[in-house]
Structure formats: structure tokens, C-alpha cells
Scaffold this motif. Structure first.
Motif, mmCIF file in Angstrom:
data_model
loop_
_atom_site.group_PDB
_atom_site.id
_atom_site.type_symbol
_atom_site.label_atom_id
_atom_site.label_comp_id
_atom_site.label_asym_id
_atom_site.label_seq_id
_atom_site.Cartn_x
_atom_site.Cartn_y
_atom_site.Cartn_z
ATOM 1 N N SER A 1 0.840 -1.187 0.000
ATOM 2 C CA SER A 1 0.000 0.000 0.000
ATOM 3 C C SER A 1 0.883 1.248 0.000
ATOM 4 C CB SER A 1 -0.883 0.010 1.243
ATOM 5 O OG SER A 1 -0.082 0.161 2.409
ATOM 6 N N GLU A 2 0.271 2.389 -0.285
ATOM 7 C CA GLU A 2 1.032 3.631 -0.229
ATOM 8 C C GLU A 2 1.557 3.882 1.182
ATOM 9 O OE1 GLU A 2 0.830 8.342 -1.422
ATOM 10 O OE2 GLU A 2 -1.041 7.210 -1.303
ATOM 11 N N ALA A 3 0.754 3.583 2.190
ATOM 12 C CA ALA A 3 1.204 3.772 3.571
ATOM 13 C C ALA A 3 2.436 2.914 3.854
ATOM 14 C CB ALA A 3 0.081 3.414 4.543
ATOM 15 N N ARG A 4 2.445 1.688 3.342
ATOM 16 C CA ARG A 4 3.594 0.811 3.548
ATOM 17 C C ARG A 4 4.818 1.325 2.791
ATOM 18 N NH1 ARG A 4 6.904 -1.723 6.639
ATOM 19 N NH2 ARG A 4 7.821 -3.620 5.755
ATOM 20 N N ILE A 5 4.620 1.836 1.594
ATOM 21 C CA ILE A 5 5.741 2.390 0.831
ATOM 22 C C ILE A 5 6.373 3.555 1.575
ATOM 23 C CG2 ILE A 5 6.305 3.707 -1.253
ATOM 24 C CD1 ILE A 5 4.401 1.830 -2.771
ATOM 25 N N LEU A 6 5.556 4.429 2.121
ATOM 26 C CA LEU A 6 6.086 5.560 2.887
ATOM 27 C C LEU A 6 6.826 5.075 4.131
ATOM 28 C CD1 LEU A 6 3.075 8.018 2.583
ATOM 29 C CD2 LEU A 6 5.265 8.146 1.381
ATOM 30 N N GLU A 7 6.308 4.021 4.756
ATOM 31 C CA GLU A 7 6.965 3.438 5.920
ATOM 32 C C GLU A 7 8.320 2.856 5.539
ATOM 33 O OE1 GLU A 7 5.710 0.405 9.542
ATOM 34 O OE2 GLU A 7 4.936 0.015 7.530
ATOM 35 N N LEU A 8 8.375 2.164 4.417
ATOM 36 C CA LEU A 8 9.632 1.570 3.949
ATOM 37 C C LEU A 8 10.657 2.655 3.615
ATOM 38 C CD1 LEU A 8 8.146 -1.226 1.671
ATOM 39 C CD2 LEU A 8 9.562 -1.626 3.694
ATOM 40 N N LEU A 9 10.204 3.726 2.989
ATOM 41 C CA LEU A 9 11.126 4.820 2.671
ATOM 42 C C LEU A 9 11.715 5.427 3.943
ATOM 43 C CD1 LEU A 9 9.115 6.570 -0.193
ATOM 44 C CD2 LEU A 9 11.412 5.592 -0.416
ATOM 45 N N ALA A 10 10.866 5.666 4.925
ATOM 46 C CA ALA A 10 11.345 6.230 6.189
ATOM 47 C C ALA A 10 12.312 5.281 6.874
ATOM 48 C CB ALA A 10 10.164 6.545 7.102
ATOM 49 N N GLY A 11 12.003 3.982 6.837
ATOM 50 C CA GLY A 11 12.862 2.994 7.474
ATOM 51 C C GLY A 11 14.209 2.838 6.797
ATOM 52 N N ALA A 12 14.274 3.225 5.516
ATOM 53 C CA ALA A 12 15.533 3.104 4.774
ATOM 54 C C ALA A 12 16.411 4.343 4.911
ATOM 55 C CB ALA A 12 15.231 2.858 3.299
ATOM 56 N N GLY A 13 15.879 5.397 5.522
ATOM 57 C CA GLY A 13 16.678 6.598 5.699
ATOM 58 C C GLY A 13 16.307 7.737 4.767
ATOM 59 N N PHE A 14 15.067 7.722 4.251
ATOM 60 C CA PHE A 14 14.585 8.823 3.426
ATOM 61 C C PHE A 14 13.606 9.681 4.224
ATOM 62 C CE2 PHE A 14 15.812 5.598 0.298
ATOM 63 C CZ PHE A 14 16.626 6.357 -0.530
ATOM 64 N N GLU A 15 13.497 10.952 3.859
ATOM 65 C CA GLU A 15 12.603 11.868 4.546
ATOM 66 C C GLU A 15 11.853 12.731 3.544
ATOM 67 O OE1 GLU A 15 15.177 14.169 7.028
ATOM 68 O OE2 GLU A 15 15.963 15.375 5.373
ATOM 69 N N ASP A 16 10.824 13.416 4.035
ATOM 70 C CA ASP A 16 10.021 14.334 3.231
ATOM 71 C C ASP A 16 9.485 13.645 1.972
ATOM 72 O OD1 ASP A 16 8.773 16.753 2.615
ATOM 73 O OD2 ASP A 16 10.492 17.479 1.460
ATOM 74 N N ALA A 17 8.940 12.429 2.128
ATOM 75 C CA ALA A 17 8.414 11.682 0.988
ATOM 76 C C ALA A 17 6.974 12.087 0.694
ATOM 77 C CB ALA A 17 8.494 10.183 1.270
ATOM 78 N N TRP A 18 6.662 12.280 -0.584
ATOM 79 C CA TRP A 18 5.287 12.591 -0.980
ATOM 80 C C TRP A 18 5.057 12.101 -2.402
ATOM 81 C CZ3 TRP A 18 4.995 16.282 -4.988
ATOM 82 C CH2 TRP A 18 6.145 17.057 -5.187
#
Length: 255
Positions: A221-238
């Protein structure tokens, strides 16, 4: 691009890889414009002559789009499929550019003209973890992560990309996605399958492609993708783009 072997439903070193360009143009809404959108977004976030990592070099169309519009950009494309690397190299040469190929997952892969050093575009046959260079000024990953199960493989890919980016560097992710239990998934999937038909894919081909999706696509899901990005060290994802079940997100390596 797939990171898995020939026994998998999406065989990028077999018939599927050979037909990938046709399939992508048929099933991905706005396929060609997605690369131009990425170019437009990156132009506003990088300086002159940036080093850009393209994860999933595929047929090379993204690399050629970037390099044609921005000759000063230094591009590195990585893909684990030998067939995809060869198709990308051929397309780059047809565009009048020089492509250097470096071995990654398989020792002894023949180097192309330039062998990467001084080449207009550097190609690495391997995975992101085989790219030794770090400090890239930007990265993209289009149509890759949905082939990976969410058992740590998706997170590992994103972490490998993050490790190769400079702090604050932009990252664009474009993926097939969706919450299969969500209220709109079935409607969107049905519309997506009708989109294939509208683009001329026959009934037998649609059934075969649907079987591949059922077996080989790992939805998030989009929520999971945003979670994965944050967990990998990315920020300010949209999310900057959506077309049926495809989405594009921009983020940056955490500072």
C-alpha cells in the motif's frame, strides 16, 4: 527489471525481458511521460553535472531520456539482467552515446566500449549492492520494488540505494502499488486490465499477464511504501503522480 531468476514468472533474461518495452508501453499509463516527469523534478533539485544512479536500467529509455536532455549529467544504470543491460547498451549506442558496461553479479561479463571510465553512460550488470561508488547526487528506481517480497527485500533495496546517495539527495520511486484489501483496489485493478485491452493486448495475452501478476507481484500500500522509505533513511516523501495502480514518490536522503 527483476532481481530474481529465470524460474520466476517475470523472466527478464527470457521472453518477457525481450518483450518488455512493448509490455511496458501497453500496461503502464503514461509510460514515456513518467521519465520526463522525473527529469523535470530532478532538474529542480540537482546542480550542474550531477551523478545520478538509475536503479533498474531496463531497456535504457530512462537513461537516454535523461542524457539527451542533460548531456552533462553523469549516469550510472544498474540491472541484474544481462539481456536488459545489452538492450540498454544497444539503445544508448543508437542514440549516438557511448555506454560502458561493468561486471557485477556475474564475473567475466564482457565490458562494453569505454568500460564505464569516460563513457557517457555507465552500466553495471548487477544489483545496487554491486555499485561501489557512493555520494550520488540523485537516484531513481522505476518498476523494480513491486517484484520484491516484503520480507526484508523491499527494505534492503531501499537501504542500499540510500547508502549510495549524498545526504539530502533526491530519490524518485515509481511502482505498481495498492492495498488489496482496500475499498477501491478491485475497481482500479479491473480498470487497469481494461486499459491493457484498450491498448491492443489480446485476450490470451491478458490472461497470461494476469497470471504473472498473481504469482509475481508483491503489492504494498502507499502507507507501507512511505513506511519503507522512512525505514531506509529517506525523509520528506510525498506522492507526485498516480495513474490507476501506479504511483510516483519523491523523497530525499535524510541529512
Amino acid at each position: 527489471m527483476s532481481t530474481r531468476g529465470s524460474a520466476e514468472p517475470f523472466d527478464f533474461d527470457g521472453d518477457y525481458g525481450g518483450d518488455y518495452e512493448y509490455i511496458a508501453r501497453t500496461v503502464i499509463p503514461g509510460y514515456l511521460s513518467t521519465f520526463r516527469q522525473a527529469l523535470a523534478l530532478l532538474r529542480g533539485r540537482v546542480g550542474p553535472g550531477p551523478r545520478v544512479l538509475v536503479v533498474g536500467a531496463g531497456t535504457g529509455i530512462e537513461l537516454v531520456t535523461f542524457k539527451t536532455a542533460e548531456p552533462a549529467w553523469r549516469l550510472t544504470g544498474v540491472d541484474p539482467s544481462r539481456q536488459m543491460i545489452e538492450i540498454a547498451r544497444h539503445r544508448i549506442r543508437e542514440a549516438g552515446m557511448e555506454a560502458g558496461v561493468e561486471p557485477g553479479v556475474e564475473a567475466g561479463v564482457e565490458a562494453g566500449v569505454g568500460a564505464g571510465v569516460g563513457a557517457a553512460v555507465r552500466l553495471v550488470h548487477g544489483h545496487v549492492s554491486d555499485v561501489e561508488e557512493e555520494g550520488f547526487d540523485a537516484a531513481t528506481c522505476f518498476n523494480v520494488m513491486h517484484f520484491l517480497p516484503d520480507d526484508g527485500a523491499k527494505q534492503s533495496l531501499l537501504r542500499d540505494i540510500a547508502r549510495r546517495l549524498a545526504p539530502g539527495a533526491p530519490f524518485l520511486l515509481f511502482e505498481l502499488h495498492g492495498d488489496r484489501s482496500g475499498p477501491r483496489f478491485d475497481e482500479l485493478f479491473s480498470a487497469w486490465s481494461r486499459y491493457w485491452e484498450i491498448h491492443g493486448m489480446g485476450e490470451a495475452a491478458r490472461a497470461a499477464f494476469r497470471a504473472k501478476i498473481d504469482e509475481g507481484i508483491h503489492w504494498a500500500s502507499e502507507a507501507r511504501i512511505l513506511e519503507l522509505l522512512a525505514g531506509a533513511g529517506f525523509e520528506d516523501a510525498w506522492r507526485y503522480y498516480r495513474a490507476l495502480l501506479y504511483g510516483g514518490w519523491i523523497s530525499r536522503r535524510a541529512r
